[in-house]
Every structure is written in structure tokens, then in C-alpha cells.
Design a protein around this motif. Structure first.
Motif, PDB file in Angstrom:
ATOM      1  N   TYR A  61       0.820  -1.219   0.000  1.00  0.00           N
ATOM      2  CA  TYR A  61       0.000   0.000   0.000  1.00  0.00           C
ATOM      3  C   TYR A  61       0.851   1.266   0.000  1.00  0.00           C
ATOM      4  CZ  TYR A  61      -3.823  -3.155   0.997  1.00  0.00           C
ATOM      5  OH  TYR A  61      -4.736  -4.158   0.909  1.00  0.00           O
ATOM      6  N   ILE A  62       0.515   2.167  -0.895  1.00  0.00           N
ATOM      7  CA  ILE A  62       1.215   3.453  -0.968  1.00  0.00           C
ATOM      8  C   ILE A  62       0.174   4.557  -0.819  1.00  0.00           C
ATOM      9  CG2 ILE A  62       2.629   4.964  -2.426  1.00  0.00           C
ATOM     10  CD1 ILE A  62       3.515   2.279  -3.859  1.00  0.00           C
ATOM     11  N   LEU A  63       0.344   5.378   0.202  1.00  0.00           N
ATOM     12  CA  LEU A  63      -0.624   6.446   0.464  1.00  0.00           C
ATOM     13  C   LEU A  63      -0.417   7.625  -0.483  1.00  0.00           C
ATOM     14  CD1 LEU A  63      -1.036   4.873   3.212  1.00  0.00           C
ATOM     15  CD2 LEU A  63      -1.433   7.133   4.188  1.00  0.00           C
ATOM     16  N   VAL A  64      -1.519   8.136  -1.015  1.00  0.00           N
ATOM     17  CA  VAL A  64      -1.388   9.327  -1.862  1.00  0.00           C
ATOM     18  C   VAL A  64      -1.876  10.585  -1.136  1.00  0.00           C
ATOM     19  CG1 VAL A  64      -1.477   8.127  -4.088  1.00  0.00           C
ATOM     20  CG2 VAL A  64      -3.596   8.847  -2.989  1.00  0.00           C
ATOM     21  N   ASN A  65      -2.509  10.417   0.011  1.00  0.00           N
ATOM     22  CA  ASN A  65      -2.860  11.588   0.830  1.00  0.00           C
ATOM     23  C   ASN A  65      -2.504  11.291   2.278  1.00  0.00           C
ATOM     24  OD1 ASN A  65      -4.841   9.737   1.477  1.00  0.00           O
ATOM     25  ND2 ASN A  65      -6.480  11.241   1.571  1.00  0.00           N
ATOM     26  N   ASP A  66      -2.401  12.319   3.061  1.00  0.00           N
ATOM     27  CA  ASP A  66      -2.005  12.152   4.452  1.00  0.00           C
ATOM     28  C   ASP A  66      -3.106  12.636   5.373  1.00  0.00           C
ATOM     29  OD1 ASP A  66       0.238  10.883   5.359  1.00  0.00           O
ATOM     30  OD2 ASP A  66       1.587  12.429   4.559  1.00  0.00           O
ATOM     31  N   ILE A  67      -3.749  11.684   6.009  1.00  0.00           N
ATOM     32  CA  ILE A  67      -4.780  12.057   6.975  1.00  0.00           C
ATOM     33  C   ILE A  67      -4.526  11.235   8.228  1.00  0.00           C
ATOM     34  CG2 ILE A  67      -7.241  11.895   7.508  1.00  0.00           C
ATOM     35  CD1 ILE A  67      -7.871  12.604   4.670  1.00  0.00           C
ATOM     36  N   ALA A  68      -4.517  11.900   9.351  1.00  0.00           N
ATOM     37  CA  ALA A  68      -4.323  11.171  10.605  1.00  0.00           C
ATOM     38  C   ALA A  68      -5.595  10.417  10.935  1.00  0.00           C
ATOM     39  CB  ALA A  68      -3.989  12.143  11.720  1.00  0.00           C
ATOM     40  N   THR A  69      -5.452   9.134  11.176  1.00  0.00           N
ATOM     41  CA  THR A  69      -6.619   8.354  11.560  1.00  0.00           C
ATOM     42  C   THR A  69      -6.359   7.691  12.904  1.00  0.00           C
ATOM     43  OG1 THR A  69      -5.694   6.501  10.345  1.00  0.00           O
ATOM     44  CG2 THR A  69      -7.367   7.783   9.220  1.00  0.00           C
TER      45      THR A  69
END
Lengths: 269, 165
Positions: free
Chosen positions: B110-118
Motif C-alpha cells: 500500500y502506498i498512500l497518496v494523501n495524508d490524513i491522521a486516523t
């Protein structure tokens, strides 16, 4: 006739609309991979040159090898010799080579080929390897689906051989032809889906034509149909075929089709 | 002595494998399929999805061709399997939204394209690779993600994901 062909090609290239499980024409889409579809097609056509009706019974099995290739085998049984006789069979394959899908729409293209054998007497100028002639057919089909409307068009080359062992193809008739079709299908019911159990009703109209390449003799038929789909798995078609124009000898151009179709999903897991 | 060590190793690795599985798993997949409007076509996808032993239930919205697939606990499925099943039925994926344990996306494919804290117990993400979005959407996304080097490479075994919650 060339104008008509060009017209069909032009229409098929336009952005048009979809319910595409037509009665006479096979669409560019295939049966699902690893699924088997069984079709029992019956037709009753009025004889033009003698009294009575020509009855054909044509069971078919269709298998989806993968998402792009399907195979079909058919048998031809008819009452032409006054009793039901198995006259021949056919193998058909279709390869989907182009797909462009979007939400509730698609455009697809496929190439297909068919080889048939038949031992019945040759009694008309029309070349029909589905139940009448021994021969082969190869062509292309394009299908566009937009929401509830499907439009499909095909063009193919068909060549007849001798109906062995007893009936050689007559020397005075053209043994190869160009076929062209244009089909429209529309989902009429339900307006809104609630479950797989709901019966679907499709209305269709198909135009089917042929030109004998040697002499330009042609026909164009119209085939209106109503189709019911039960339980999202079984299909029932009623259709009527009517000659619109013809310059060739045909033994029984007008009549009815009655098809039953059932899909067995996922043969092996 | 050697034998014990071996057994210990095997047991330990099995335990480890299961603990990874337990943490890194897809709970639910929401698939919107493209290219169809008929219920027979939809049923073909439904039946294909149900051939997966990890599938507990498939709920279908026939009007939008959305399939909500609930999966067994401890499964080890990758998003690729949904694409294969839908395409086997003769159609394509329009959107694929996955609900998973947060640990899932920290792992390699998995490669994240956005950064959101979860910080929830479950996360929701959309797979945005070619074949998991419509063709039009892919063209758009290719422009937006032109800085993500791996995105344009279209490697079938990595998944670019956009966190939704």
C-alpha cells in the motif's frame, strides 16, 4: 447496398446507447468466465414455395473460457424432410478485443468466427450457415450500452460449401456473402430495481441483412422481439422476423422465434 | 536439541503469521462496477464474488451496481482479487472502497497518496490505481498524482490508496 453498409458502420461508430442480449445478433460482450449458458432456440417459419411451416430446433451450449473468449456449440434439427431430423451442427467462438466501460455504459468490440456443417438440401439463394448451409462466417461486432439502451452492429463474411454428402452447392448461385446487422434493445421494466428476483422486460428491434457478393442480390429483414429475464438467470425471447426487401430466392423468410436460455454460473470453483 | 529449535521456529513463525493476518486485513469491500445496467449482468458479478471462500456476504444495490462484500475475519485478501472477479464476470471496477484494520495500510503493497491522521479502529480507503477507477477518473488522477513516481508505473502488485476517514 454499399450505401446501406456504410450507413450501418456510421451508426455503429456514433455514440449511441443498451440491453444487448439480442435474439439474432450476438453482442460484443461475452458470457461470464467459467459459466455455461444453455439455449434452446425454436423457430417456425412459413414456407413460401410449398404449404406449411418450416420448424427448426436448435439447442446450444455456450462456455466462457475467460473474460475475453467464449465458445459455443449448436445442433440443427428441422422438419424439412417431414420428420424431425438432425441436419448438422456448428461451432462458434468470439473474442472481445476492446472494452471501454464507464458507470452504466460501455463500448465493446469483438471478432467472431463460426463453422457449420449441414446435410440438408440447398433450396434457396440466401446463405444461412445457422441451420441451412455448410460453411463458415467471420466478422466483427461492436456494442454500445448507455444506461437502459443497447445498440449493436455487426459485419461479417459468410461462405457456403457443399452440403455433404448429397447436396453440392449449386454452380449458378453465389456462394459467399456479406452480412450486416443493426440491433437496438431497451430495458423497459423494472424502472427501479429492488432485487435479483424481479422479472426484467426488454424490447428489441433488429435489422438483419445480406448481400451475395457475386451478384449483389440482397435482403433486409426486421426482427422485433420481447424478452423476459427471470431471477437474473433465465431468459425467454419471443420474436418475429419479417422480410422488408429482397432480391433473392428465399424459401421461408417470415416467421417466429422462441428462445429459452439459462445460465449456470461458476461451473468449477 | 536441533529438532526442538526447529519446532519452536515453525510454531513461532505460524503464530507470527497469524498475528500479522489478524491485524492486516480487509473487513469490507465496497465495489461499484461499470459497464452494466441489467440485473443478469449484476448477478454474474454477485456469483463471481461469492466463489471466494473468504466472502461472508454480498449485498447488492442493483440501481447503482454497488456490491458490499463482507469478509471473514483473518482473511489475507488483496484488492487485486476483487478486480479479477469483476473482470471475470465481464465488467470493470468503477470505484473500490475498502474498510480495514489500520495496521493494514502500514504494510508494503500500500502506498498512500494523501495524508490524513486516523485514530479509529477501522479505516476506509479508496484504491486509485488503473483498473480500480473508471478510465476517465484514471486520466484525471494521473495528472494529480504525477509527483507520485510509482503511480505512473502501474505495477499490479502495489496499491495506491486515498484515505477517506
Amino acid at each position: 447496398m454499399r450505401k446501406i453498409i456504410l450507413f450501418f458502420i456510421a451508426v455503429s461508430c456514433q455514440d449511441v446507447f443498451s440491453q444487448e442480449l439480442f435474439v439474432v445478433t450476438d453482442p460484443a460482450s461475452n458470457v461470464p468466465a467459467n459459466s455455461l449458458a444453455v439455449n434452446v432456440m425454436q423457430s417456425l417459419f412459413k414456407e413460401e414455395m410449398k404449404s406449411g411451416y418450416n420448424y427448426h430446433f436448435m439447442p446450444e451450449v455456450t462456455y466462457g473460457l475467460n473474460k475475453n473468449i467464449m465458445f459455443r456449440a449448436s445442433a440443427f434439427i428441422s422438419n424439412r424432410s417431414n420428420q424431425l431430423v438432425t441436419e448438422g451442427g456448428s461451432f462458434y467462438t468470439k473474442y472481445r478485443f476492446y472494452s471501454s466501460d464507464d458507470l452504466n455504459s460501455h463500448f465493446r468490440m469483438a471478432a467472431f468466427g463460426r463453422y457449420s456443417f449441414n446435410n440438408a438440401d440447398i433450396h434457396q439463394e440466401q446463405i444461412e450457415i445457422l441451420g441451412h448451409n455448410t460453411g463458415f462466417e467471420g466478422g466483427f461486432v461492436a456494442t454500445k450500452l448507455i444506461k437502459k439502451l443497447a445498440i449493436s452492429s455487426s459485419i461479417s463474411f459468410e461462405k457456403a460449401f457443399d452440403n455433404k454428402p448429397d447436396y453440392p452447392f449449386p454452380d449458378n448461385m453465389g456462394d459467399n456473402a456479406t452480412n450486416y446487422t443493426l440491433s437496438f434493445g431497451k430495458l423497459m421494466y423494472p424502472k427501479k430495481y429492488t432485487s435479483y428476483k424481479q422479472t426484467n422486460i426488454n424490447l428489441m428491434i433488429e435489422f438483419v441483412g445480406q448481400t451475395i457478393n457475386e451478384n449483389g442480390k440482397s435482403y433486409v429483414d426486421v426482427v422485433p422481439a420481447i424478452q423476459f429475464i427471470f431471477n437474473s438467470q433465465a431468459r425467454l425471447d419471443f420474436a418475429y422476423r419479417q422480410e422488408l426487401l429482397s432480391s433473392m430466392v428465399r424459401s421461408a423468410p417470415n416467421g417466429f422465434y422462441f428462445n429459452l436460455y439459462y445460465t449456470f454460473f461458476n461451473l468449477k470453483k | 536439541m536441533k529438532k526442538i529449535n526447529k519446532t519452536y521456529l515453525i510454531v513461532a513463525s505460524i503464530v507470527l503469521m497469524f498475528s500479522i493476518k489478524g491485524n492486516a486485513q480487509i473487513v469490507k469491500a465496497e465495489i461499484r462496477a461499470t459497464g452494466l445496467t441489467c440485473s443478469m449482468c449484476s448477478n454474474a458479478i454477485n456469483k463471481q464474488l461469492k466463489t471466494l471462500p473468504e466472502v461472508v456476504n454480498v449485498e447488492t444495490d442493483l440501481n447503482t451496481n454497488t456490491f458490499t462484500v463482507t469478509l471473514t475475519e483473518g482473511n489475507n485478501l488483496s484488492p487485486k482479487v476483487f478486480k479479477e472477479k469483476v473482470e471475470k464476470a465481464g465488467f470493470f471496477i468503477g470505484t473500490l472502497v475498502i474498510t480495514a484494520k489500520p495496521e493494514t495500510i502500514t504494510k508494503s503493497p500500500y502506498i498512500l497518496v494523501n495524508d490524513i491522521a486516523t485514530n479509529g479502529t477501522e479505516i476506509q480507503f479508496q484504491v486509485v490505481d488503473k483498473g480500480y477507477v473508471t478510465e476517465k477518473e484514471f486520466k484525471k488522477l494521473s495528472k494529480s498524482y504525477k509527483n507520485v513516481e510509482t503511480y505512473a508505473a502501474i505495477n499490479e502488485d502495489d496499491f495506491h490508496i486515498k484515505i477517506l476517514n
